[in-house]
Design a protein around this motif. Structure first.
Motif, PDB file in Angstrom:
ATOM      1  N   ALA A   1     -12.178   2.161  13.947  1.00 50.29           N
ATOM      2  CA  ALA A   1     -11.043   3.240  14.020  1.00 50.29           C
ATOM      3  C   ALA A   1      -9.648   2.668  13.940  1.00 50.29           C
ATOM      4  N   LYS A   2      -9.513   1.459  14.526  1.00 54.09           N
ATOM      5  CA  LYS A   2      -8.122   0.919  14.484  1.00 54.09           C
ATOM      6  C   LYS A   2      -7.746   0.537  12.951  1.00 54.09           C
ATOM      7  N   ILE A   3      -8.737  -0.054  12.019  1.00 52.89           N
ATOM      8  CA  ILE A   3      -8.432  -0.211  10.924  1.00 52.89           C
ATOM      9  C   ILE A   3      -8.317   1.283  10.090  1.00 52.89           C
ATOM     10  N   SER A   4      -9.041   2.412  10.428  1.00 55.90           N
ATOM     11  CA  SER A   4      -8.726   3.489   9.835  1.00 55.90           C
ATOM     12  C   SER A   4      -7.359   3.891  10.109  1.00 55.90           C
ATOM     13  N   ASP A   5      -7.027   3.780  11.197  1.00 57.43           N
ATOM     14  CA  ASP A   5      -5.479   4.210  11.779  1.00 57.43           C
ATOM     15  C   ASP A   5      -4.255   3.412  10.793  1.00 57.43           C
ATOM     16  N   LEU A   6      -4.614   2.442  10.206  1.00 58.23           N
ATOM     17  CA  LEU A   6      -3.605   1.584   9.409  1.00 58.23           C
ATOM     18  C   LEU A   6      -3.278   2.459   8.228  1.00 58.23           C
ATOM     19  N   ASP A   7      -1.912   2.500   7.951  1.00 55.79           N
ATOM     20  CA  ASP A   7      -1.333   3.109   6.708  1.00 55.79           C
ATOM     21  C   ASP A   7      -1.589   2.251   5.275  1.00 55.79           C
ATOM     22  N   LEU A   8      -2.774   2.453   4.809  1.00 52.74           N
ATOM     23  CA  LEU A   8      -3.071   1.658   3.481  1.00 52.74           C
ATOM     24  C   LEU A   8      -2.565   2.491   2.325  1.00 52.74           C
ATOM     25  N   ALA A   9      -2.399   3.515   2.388  1.00 53.05           N
ATOM     26  CA  ALA A   9      -2.158   4.187   1.042  1.00 53.05           C
ATOM     27  C   ALA A   9      -1.413   3.562  -0.091  1.00 53.05           C
ATOM     28  N   TYR A  10      -0.185   2.863   0.248  1.00 48.85           N
ATOM     29  CA  TYR A  10       0.602   2.196  -0.548  1.00 48.85           C
ATOM     30  C   TYR A  10      -0.209   1.120  -1.189  1.00 48.85           C
ATOM     31  N   LEU A  11      -1.229   0.603  -0.675  1.00 52.85           N
ATOM     32  CA  LEU A  11      -2.033  -0.611  -1.335  1.00 52.85           C
ATOM     33  C   LEU A  11      -3.313  -0.191  -2.036  1.00 52.85           C
ATOM     34  N   LEU A  12      -3.569   1.087  -2.062  1.00 52.80           N
ATOM     35  CA  LEU A  12      -4.648   1.711  -2.501  1.00 52.80           C
ATOM     36  C   LEU A  12      -4.389   2.413  -3.969  1.00 52.80           C
ATOM     37  N   ARG A  13      -5.346   2.625  -4.898  1.00 57.22           N
ATOM     38  CA  ARG A  13      -5.394   3.272  -5.952  1.00 57.22           C
ATOM     39  C   ARG A  13      -5.533   4.844  -5.398  1.00 57.22           C
ATOM     40  N   ARG A  14      -5.334   5.807  -6.157  1.00 59.43           N
ATOM     41  CA  ARG A  14      -5.291   7.459  -5.664  1.00 59.43           C
ATOM     42  C   ARG A  14      -6.576   7.586  -5.016  1.00 59.43           C
ATOM     43  N   LYS A  15      -7.626   7.332  -5.705  1.00 63.72           N
ATOM     44  CA  LYS A  15      -9.064   7.835  -5.197  1.00 63.72           C
ATOM     45  C   LYS A  15      -9.742   6.633  -4.567  1.00 63.72           C
TER      46      LYS A  15
END
Length: 182
Positions: free
Chosen positions: A164-178
């Motif tokens: 749950a804590k990992i899911s709360d991280l803002d990782l969008a800037y590290l990931l491809r769109r999908k």
């Protein structure tokens, strides 16, 4: 501000009370999130283990703290219990590898370096919780995280808290769109 009394142990009779006490103490915790104050749950619920319940019904797992798993009496949760909790950590999958339950989630990072940055972000959370996942970087950008409690050979509530804590991280800037699915 009134100084907080020097407490070493606080007993709470429910997960909700434990969460309330932790919120109250948040300003008094050490900078890395740990404290010398022990907050334990005590109840007559049949899922108790030496004062700690093995599964909490509190819905926000990310507000909870991993507990040390050095007790010889700690046991892995059943597959039925894990199936009940998996809905509280969207995006994570339940794996059964030769009878050993694990949580797993995969992503596609934008680059090799972004994959390592994702690991660094997860490592910071894992260190704060004192609970460490298995991290895999395959190819140059395929990231997979597996979480299970090695000490008991399966899943405990700690694993769902960390997920749950990992899911709360803002990782969008590290990931491809999908994001990749596992």
């Amino acid at each position: 501000m009134i100084p907080f009394p020097p407490l070493r142990h606080i007993a709470a009779s429910s997960c909700r009370q434990t969460h309330f006490v932790l919120q109250l103490l948040r300003g008094y915790l050490q900078p890395h999130g740990r404290s010398h104050i022990l907050v334990s749950e005590v109840s007559n619920h049949r899922k108790n283990h030496h004062g700690f319940r093995t599964v909490c019904t509190f819905t926000d797992l990310s507000a909870k703290k991993c507990v040390p798993c050095d007790s010889k009496d700690m046991r892995p949760m059943t597959e039925e219990t894990a199936n009940d909790l998996i809905s509280k950590v969207p995006g994570w999958n339940l794996l059964n590898e030769e009878g050993r339950l694990k949580l797993s989630r995969s992503w596609r990072a934008k680059s090799f370096i972004k994959g390592l940055e994702l690991f660094h972000a997860v490592a910071n959370v894992a260190e704060a919780e004192g609970h460490h996942p298995d991290l895999h970087l395959v190819g140059w950008n395929n990231v997979t995280i597996e979480i299970w409690t090695h000490a008991v050979g399966g899943l405990t509530e700690n694993d769902f808290i960390l997920a749950a804590k990992i899911s709360d991280l803002d990782l969008a800037y590290l990931l491809r769109r999908k994001a990749a699915t596992a």
